[in-house]
Structures are given as C-alpha cells and as structure tokens.
Design a protein around this motif. Structure first.
Motif, PDB file in Angstrom:
ATOM      1  N   GLN A   1     -29.257  27.167 -83.512  1.00  0.00           N
ATOM      2  CA  GLN A   1     -27.836  27.438 -83.719  1.00  0.00           C
ATOM      3  C   GLN A   1     -27.270  28.350 -82.636  1.00  0.00           C
ATOM      4  OE1 GLN A   1     -27.430  28.963 -87.705  1.00  0.00           O
ATOM      5  NE2 GLN A   1     -28.295  27.134 -88.646  1.00  0.00           N
ATOM      6  N   LEU A   2     -28.098  29.247 -82.109  1.00  0.00           N
ATOM      7  CA  LEU A   2     -27.629  30.210 -81.116  1.00  0.00           C
ATOM      8  C   LEU A   2     -27.834  29.749 -79.678  1.00  0.00           C
ATOM      9  CD1 LEU A   2     -28.970  33.535 -82.695  1.00  0.00           C
ATOM     10  CD2 LEU A   2     -26.610  32.733 -82.662  1.00  0.00           C
ATOM     11  N   ALA A   3     -28.679  28.749 -79.466  1.00  0.00           N
ATOM     12  CA  ALA A   3     -29.055  28.340 -78.111  1.00  0.00           C
ATOM     13  C   ALA A   3     -27.845  27.923 -77.280  1.00  0.00           C
ATOM     14  CB  ALA A   3     -30.065  27.202 -78.173  1.00  0.00           C
ATOM     15  N   ARG A   4     -27.873  28.298 -76.001  1.00  0.00           N
ATOM     16  CA  ARG A   4     -26.855  27.851 -75.054  1.00  0.00           C
ATOM     17  C   ARG A   4     -27.387  26.590 -74.373  1.00  0.00           C
ATOM     18  NH1 ARG A   4     -22.506  30.031 -72.566  1.00  0.00           N
ATOM     19  NH2 ARG A   4     -22.913  32.102 -73.409  1.00  0.00           N
ATOM     20  N   THR A   5     -26.752  25.464 -74.637  1.00  0.00           N
ATOM     21  CA  THR A   5     -27.256  24.186 -74.141  1.00  0.00           C
ATOM     22  C   THR A   5     -26.726  23.827 -72.756  1.00  0.00           C
ATOM     23  OG1 THR A   5     -25.449  23.042 -75.315  1.00  0.00           O
ATOM     24  CG2 THR A   5     -27.562  23.262 -76.465  1.00  0.00           C
ATOM     25  N   ASP A   6     -25.569  24.360 -72.378  1.00  0.00           N
ATOM     26  CA  ASP A   6     -24.977  24.046 -71.077  1.00  0.00           C
ATOM     27  C   ASP A   6     -25.045  25.271 -70.166  1.00  0.00           C
ATOM     28  OD1 ASP A   6     -24.223  21.455 -71.927  1.00  0.00           O
ATOM     29  OD2 ASP A   6     -22.439  22.295 -72.903  1.00  0.00           O
ATOM     30  N   PRO A   7     -25.151  25.046 -68.858  1.00  0.00           N
ATOM     31  CA  PRO A   7     -25.170  26.176 -67.914  1.00  0.00           C
ATOM     32  C   PRO A   7     -23.879  26.995 -68.006  1.00  0.00           C
ATOM     33  CG  PRO A   7     -25.832  24.131 -66.832  1.00  0.00           C
ATOM     34  CD  PRO A   7     -25.308  23.745 -68.178  1.00  0.00           C
ATOM     35  N   TYR A   8     -24.011  28.293 -67.808  1.00  0.00           N
ATOM     36  CA  TYR A   8     -22.871  29.199 -67.880  1.00  0.00           C
ATOM     37  C   TYR A   8     -22.683  29.811 -66.490  1.00  0.00           C
ATOM     38  CZ  TYR A   8     -19.848  32.937 -69.663  1.00  0.00           C
ATOM     39  OH  TYR A   8     -18.796  33.799 -69.903  1.00  0.00           O
ATOM     40  N   TYR A   9     -22.039  29.041 -65.606  1.00  0.00           N
ATOM     41  CA  TYR A   9     -21.942  29.445 -64.206  1.00  0.00           C
ATOM     42  C   TYR A   9     -21.042  30.664 -63.999  1.00  0.00           C
ATOM     43  CZ  TYR A   9     -24.143  24.934 -63.316  1.00  0.00           C
ATOM     44  OH  TYR A   9     -25.012  23.884 -63.304  1.00  0.00           O
ATOM     45  N   LYS A  10     -20.246  30.998 -64.995  1.00  0.00           N
ATOM     46  CA  LYS A  10     -19.400  32.181 -64.881  1.00  0.00           C
ATOM     47  C   LYS A  10     -20.241  33.440 -64.676  1.00  0.00           C
ATOM     48  CE  LYS A  10     -15.607  34.519 -67.323  1.00  0.00           C
ATOM     49  NZ  LYS A  10     -14.792  34.548 -68.573  1.00  0.00           N
ATOM     50  N   ARG A  11     -21.493  33.376 -65.095  1.00  0.00           N
ATOM     51  CA  ARG A  11     -22.389  34.514 -64.932  1.00  0.00           C
ATOM     52  C   ARG A  11     -22.743  34.770 -63.463  1.00  0.00           C
ATOM     53  NH1 ARG A  11     -26.571  33.082 -68.514  1.00  0.00           N
ATOM     54  NH2 ARG A  11     -28.009  32.691 -66.813  1.00  0.00           N
ATOM     55  N   ASN A  12     -22.469  33.789 -62.597  1.00  0.00           N
ATOM     56  CA  ASN A  12     -22.793  33.927 -61.174  1.00  0.00           C
ATOM     57  C   ASN A  12     -21.629  34.473 -60.349  1.00  0.00           C
ATOM     58  OD1 ASN A  12     -25.275  32.773 -61.790  1.00  0.00           O
ATOM     59  ND2 ASN A  12     -24.618  30.706 -61.227  1.00  0.00           N
ATOM     60  N   ARG A  13     -20.538  34.849 -61.000  1.00  0.00           N
ATOM     61  CA  ARG A  13     -19.381  35.332 -60.264  1.00  0.00           C
ATOM     62  C   ARG A  13     -19.720  36.600 -59.467  1.00  0.00           C
ATOM     63  NH1 ARG A  13     -14.839  36.607 -64.335  1.00  0.00           N
ATOM     64  NH2 ARG A  13     -16.640  37.541 -65.381  1.00  0.00           N
ATOM     65  N   PRO A  14     -18.911  36.892 -58.426  1.00  0.00           N
ATOM     66  CA  PRO A  14     -19.136  38.139 -57.668  1.00  0.00           C
ATOM     67  C   PRO A  14     -19.010  39.353 -58.573  1.00  0.00           C
ATOM     68  CG  PRO A  14     -17.651  36.668 -56.488  1.00  0.00           C
ATOM     69  CD  PRO A  14     -17.830  36.077 -57.856  1.00  0.00           C
ATOM     70  N   LYS A  15     -19.634  40.435 -58.176  1.00  0.00           N
ATOM     71  CA  LYS A  15     -19.540  41.670 -58.950  1.00  0.00           C
ATOM     72  C   LYS A  15     -18.161  42.308 -58.760  1.00  0.00           C
ATOM     73  CE  LYS A  15     -24.488  42.682 -58.839  1.00  0.00           C
ATOM     74  NZ  LYS A  15     -24.677  42.445 -60.283  1.00  0.00           N
ATOM     75  N   ILE A  16     -17.831  43.243 -59.614  1.00  0.00           N
ATOM     76  CA  ILE A  16     -16.541  43.931 -59.537  1.00  0.00           C
ATOM     77  C   ILE A  16     -16.510  44.859 -58.327  1.00  0.00           C
ATOM     78  CG2 ILE A  16     -15.055  45.615 -60.694  1.00  0.00           C
ATOM     79  CD1 ILE A  16     -15.940  44.453 -63.342  1.00  0.00           C
ATOM     80  N   CYS A  17     -15.410  44.867 -57.612  1.00  0.00           N
ATOM     81  CA  CYS A  17     -15.239  45.698 -56.422  1.00  0.00           C
ATOM     82  C   CYS A  17     -15.108  47.168 -56.837  1.00  0.00           C
ATOM     83  CB  CYS A  17     -14.006  45.246 -55.639  1.00  0.00           C
ATOM     84  SG  CYS A  17     -13.658  46.260 -54.187  1.00  0.00           S
ATOM     85  N   SER A  18     -16.037  47.988 -56.376  1.00  0.00           N
ATOM     86  CA  SER A  18     -16.011  49.407 -56.735  1.00  0.00           C
ATOM     87  C   SER A  18     -14.836  50.126 -56.081  1.00  0.00           C
ATOM     88  CB  SER A  18     -17.330  50.074 -56.330  1.00  0.00           C
ATOM     89  OG  SER A  18     -17.539  49.958 -54.934  1.00  0.00           O
ATOM     90  N   PHE A  19     -14.406  49.647 -54.895  1.00  0.00           N
ATOM     91  CA  PHE A  19     -13.262  50.263 -54.236  1.00  0.00           C
ATOM     92  C   PHE A  19     -11.969  49.965 -54.986  1.00  0.00           C
ATOM     93  CE2 PHE A  19     -16.378  50.102 -50.817  1.00  0.00           C
ATOM     94  CZ  PHE A  19     -16.225  51.356 -50.232  1.00  0.00           C
ATOM     95  N   PHE A  20     -11.883  48.751 -55.574  1.00  0.00           N
ATOM     96  CA  PHE A  20     -10.697  48.407 -56.357  1.00  0.00           C
ATOM     97  C   PHE A  20     -10.603  49.283 -57.601  1.00  0.00           C
ATOM     98  CE2 PHE A  20      -8.868  46.047 -59.925  1.00  0.00           C
ATOM     99  CZ  PHE A  20      -7.604  45.759 -59.424  1.00  0.00           C
ATOM    100  N   VAL A  21     -11.760  49.554 -58.219  1.00  0.00           N
ATOM    101  CA  VAL A  21     -11.773  50.401 -59.412  1.00  0.00           C
ATOM    102  C   VAL A  21     -11.248  51.792 -59.091  1.00  0.00           C
ATOM    103  CG1 VAL A  21     -13.261  51.471 -61.149  1.00  0.00           C
ATOM    104  CG2 VAL A  21     -13.667  49.105 -60.457  1.00  0.00           C
ATOM    105  N   LYS A  22     -11.552  52.271 -57.879  1.00  0.00           N
ATOM    106  CA  LYS A  22     -11.088  53.592 -57.460  1.00  0.00           C
ATOM    107  C   LYS A  22      -9.705  53.548 -56.825  1.00  0.00           C
ATOM    108  CE  LYS A  22     -14.828  54.174 -55.015  1.00  0.00           C
ATOM    109  NZ  LYS A  22     -15.831  54.782 -54.109  1.00  0.00           N
ATOM    110  N   GLY A  23      -9.126  52.314 -56.717  1.00  0.00           N
ATOM    111  CA  GLY A  23      -7.803  52.171 -56.127  1.00  0.00           C
ATOM    112  C   GLY A  23      -7.786  52.310 -54.627  1.00  0.00           C
ATOM    113  N   GLU A  24      -8.941  52.003 -53.986  1.00  0.00           N
ATOM    114  CA  GLU A  24      -9.040  52.212 -52.544  1.00  0.00           C
ATOM    115  C   GLU A  24      -9.316  50.935 -51.759  1.00  0.00           C
ATOM    116  OE1 GLU A  24     -12.071  55.090 -52.047  1.00  0.00           O
ATOM    117  OE2 GLU A  24     -11.009  56.697 -53.126  1.00  0.00           O
ATOM    118  N   CYS A  25      -9.381  49.764 -52.392  1.00  0.00           N
ATOM    119  CA  CYS A  25      -9.663  48.532 -51.669  1.00  0.00           C
ATOM    120  C   CYS A  25      -8.404  48.034 -50.978  1.00  0.00           C
ATOM    121  CB  CYS A  25     -10.188  47.451 -52.621  1.00  0.00           C
ATOM    122  SG  CYS A  25     -10.680  45.933 -51.768  1.00  0.00           S
ATOM    123  N   ASN A  26      -8.504  47.816 -49.659  1.00  0.00           N
ATOM    124  CA  ASN A  26      -7.355  47.349 -48.887  1.00  0.00           C
ATOM    125  C   ASN A  26      -7.569  45.961 -48.291  1.00  0.00           C
ATOM    126  OD1 ASN A  26      -9.255  47.898 -46.953  1.00  0.00           O
ATOM    127  ND2 ASN A  26      -8.135  49.604 -45.998  1.00  0.00           N
TER     128      ASN A  26
END
Length: 312
Positions: free
Chosen positions: A144-169
């Motif tokens: 009932q809990l098994a994930r039968t299809d691939p979940y490619y959203k898990r491969n997305r890029p990581k969150i930008c640490s500079f954006f979190v600090k408001g410094e990404c340009n």
C-alpha cells in the motif's frame, strides 16, 4: 603493489557499476558516469569504496554514491538515496512493517568489521533480507505504501544558499533553486539515521499518514498509551500475545510494556505501554493489523481516562 595485496587496503571495495534505484539513475537512457576508485569513505561503514558520479537528466543536479555496495546489499537499498530498492521506501518503514532489527554497530571500527563479515555471506548479488520472516499484514502494508513510479523531482538542484541569505545576483542563470527551505523535521536528515532506520523524519511522516488513514491517528490526550486488540484467535493467551508484541517491535523491548490484559471470553486484549512514543511506534507497525496465532487482530487506540466535565 596491487591494492588488494596491501593488507591495509584488503577490505576496500572495488566495483564496476553502482547499485541504484530508477529514480536516482534518471530518465536519460544514455547516462555517462565518472568512476573514481576509493574516492571517499562509505557513509556507514567508513571503508573506502568506488565512487560514481553522473547527471540523471536535463536540469537535474549531479548525483553521487554515498555508501559502498556491501552496505547497500545488506539493507537492499540504493547507494545514493538509501531507499529500499523493491518498495522505494525508507528502511525504517520497511523494517517496521517486516519486524526487522536494525542491527547497527556502534563504532566506526565495528561497522567496518561488520561490513567485511557481511560481504563474505552474500550469495552472488542477493541481499540478506530475503531470509527474513515476514507476515501477510506487513507485506500488505508495504504494498500500500510502495512507490511504483520513479520520482524524478527528488533529483532537482539543491536550494541556493545565497538566495536564502538574499545575496544571489545570478538570477535565472543560477543552477540552484531559488526558494526558501522548509523549516520542519524533514530538513534534519542524515545518512546514519536513514540507513539504519533510527528516528528518520521521512519514515515517521509516511507511517503516521498511513496509520491515520487506517483509523489509528494518535489521540490528542498524551496520557493515552494503550492499544486495544480485538478479533483475537480463540487459542491466544497472554503469553502468546506478549511474545508476538515483542517480536513485532524490534525497536521496543519488554521493559517498554507496562502490562497486557487479555480477556479470553471476548477475544480481545489491551497492550499498555509505559510511554507514548512506544505506543505510537506500535500503532505505526500494526496499522494493517497484528497477526497473532494465525489470526489478524484489529488494532485501535485505547480511550482517554480523563473525566468528562458534567454539563450544566
């Protein structure tokens, strides 16, 4: 001198291809991988192993193996995401459903020794989990809990640490995600907890949601630490119930159980735990029922003992 001839490198692992789940491998049928022998130490046993690195698809982040193949085979998990290869679930969910013991060595030296011993027990590429005893309710829970299809959203890029600090340009040219991280338990994960199934927040969320759909949502009254078992087998006794309860909860020993009250006439029983955490763990494990003496007992939370104020 060849690596295996060096006594200090005898336990190090060499491999030609990683053990990966479909999600981590990605949707690109033409994957190019880099391979580095003894590139890093295993995240669980601390032995040097062959590291693989690849890009799973367009717009995705590069992924790498974080544990050795021996440790992956012991738990039957992906070398990168550490999720079960058959069900796509955290090991804590699988081990709870199948009543498997974590068996985690405590020190780095013991983990390395344990991994080397396990490597000698493998039959080909098979996992050691196949020999474990499983119940029908545990298998049904995993289905009932098994994930039968691939979940490619898990491969997305990581969150930008500079954006979190408001410094990404870099704006749209930034290869990382521009969004704020979630401030919850899911943000606090580590390899050891995920691999050995100890206090994994992702696993706890999955089991909690499943238990709620089965009518086992924990009562708001924190003093309720009892579970009610009904439809027991006529052959069930207090001893057989106690033995089954302890066997089905490897992470909980007999010291966590306050008492077991068996009412043979009505074929029901109360399992009273000493603390709320143990009761919730049992509710998660028994969300599809508990198999006792060849019969599947229904499980419900006990009632609150708080006195209800009389109406005016």
């Amino acid at each position: 001198m060849p690596p295996k001839a060096d006594i200090n490198k005898a336990g190090w692992e060499q491999s030609d291809f990683p053990i990966l789940c479909e999600t981590c491998l990605g949707d690109n049928p033409f994957v190019r991988m880099s391979k580095q022998e003894y590139g890093k130490t295993c995240g669980t046993c601390a032995r040097p192993f062959t590291v693989f690195r690849w890009n799973p698809g367009s717009g995705m982040r590069y992924k790498t193996t974080v544990i050795c193949q021996t440790c992956a085979k012991v738990k039957n998990v992906c070398q990168t995401c550490l999720l079960d290869l058959e069900y796509g679930l955290p090991t804590q969910v699988r081990d709870t459903a199948l009543a498997l013991e974590a068996g985690a060595p405590t020190s780095d030296i013991n983990r390395e020794y344990y991994a080397q011993n396990m490597e000698s027990k493998f039959d080909g590429d098979k996992s050691l989990l196949g020999s474990s005893r499983t119940t029908s309710v545990g298998k049904e829970m995993l289905k009932q809990l098994a994930r039968t299809d691939p979940y490619y959203k898990r491969n997305r890029p990581k969150i930008c640490s500079f954006f979190v600090k408001g410094e990404c340009n870099r704006g749209s040219d930034c290869p990382y995600r521009h969004e704020m991280p979630a401030n919850n338990d899911l943000a606090n994960q580590n390899i050891q907890d995920r691999y050995y199934g100890n206090s994994d927040p992702v696993a706890r969320k999955i089991m909690s949601s499943h238990a709620e759909t089965k009518g086992l949502k924990p009562p708001e009254d924190e003093t309720v630490t009892s579970l009610f078992l009904s439809s027991l087998s006529p052959e069930s006794t207090e001893d057989s119930i106690r033995a089954t309860v302890i066997r089905s909860l490897p992470s909980i020993d007999a010291s966590h159980i306050r008492s077991i009250v068996h009412v043979a006439k009505t074929r029901c029983a109360f399992v009273n735990f000493k603390d709320r955490m143990s009761a919730e763990t049992a509710a998660y494990a028994w969300s599809n029922g508990l198999e006792i003496d060849s019969a599947t007992a229904a499980v419900k939370w006990g009632r609150s003992k708080k006195a209800v104020a009389p109406s005016a």
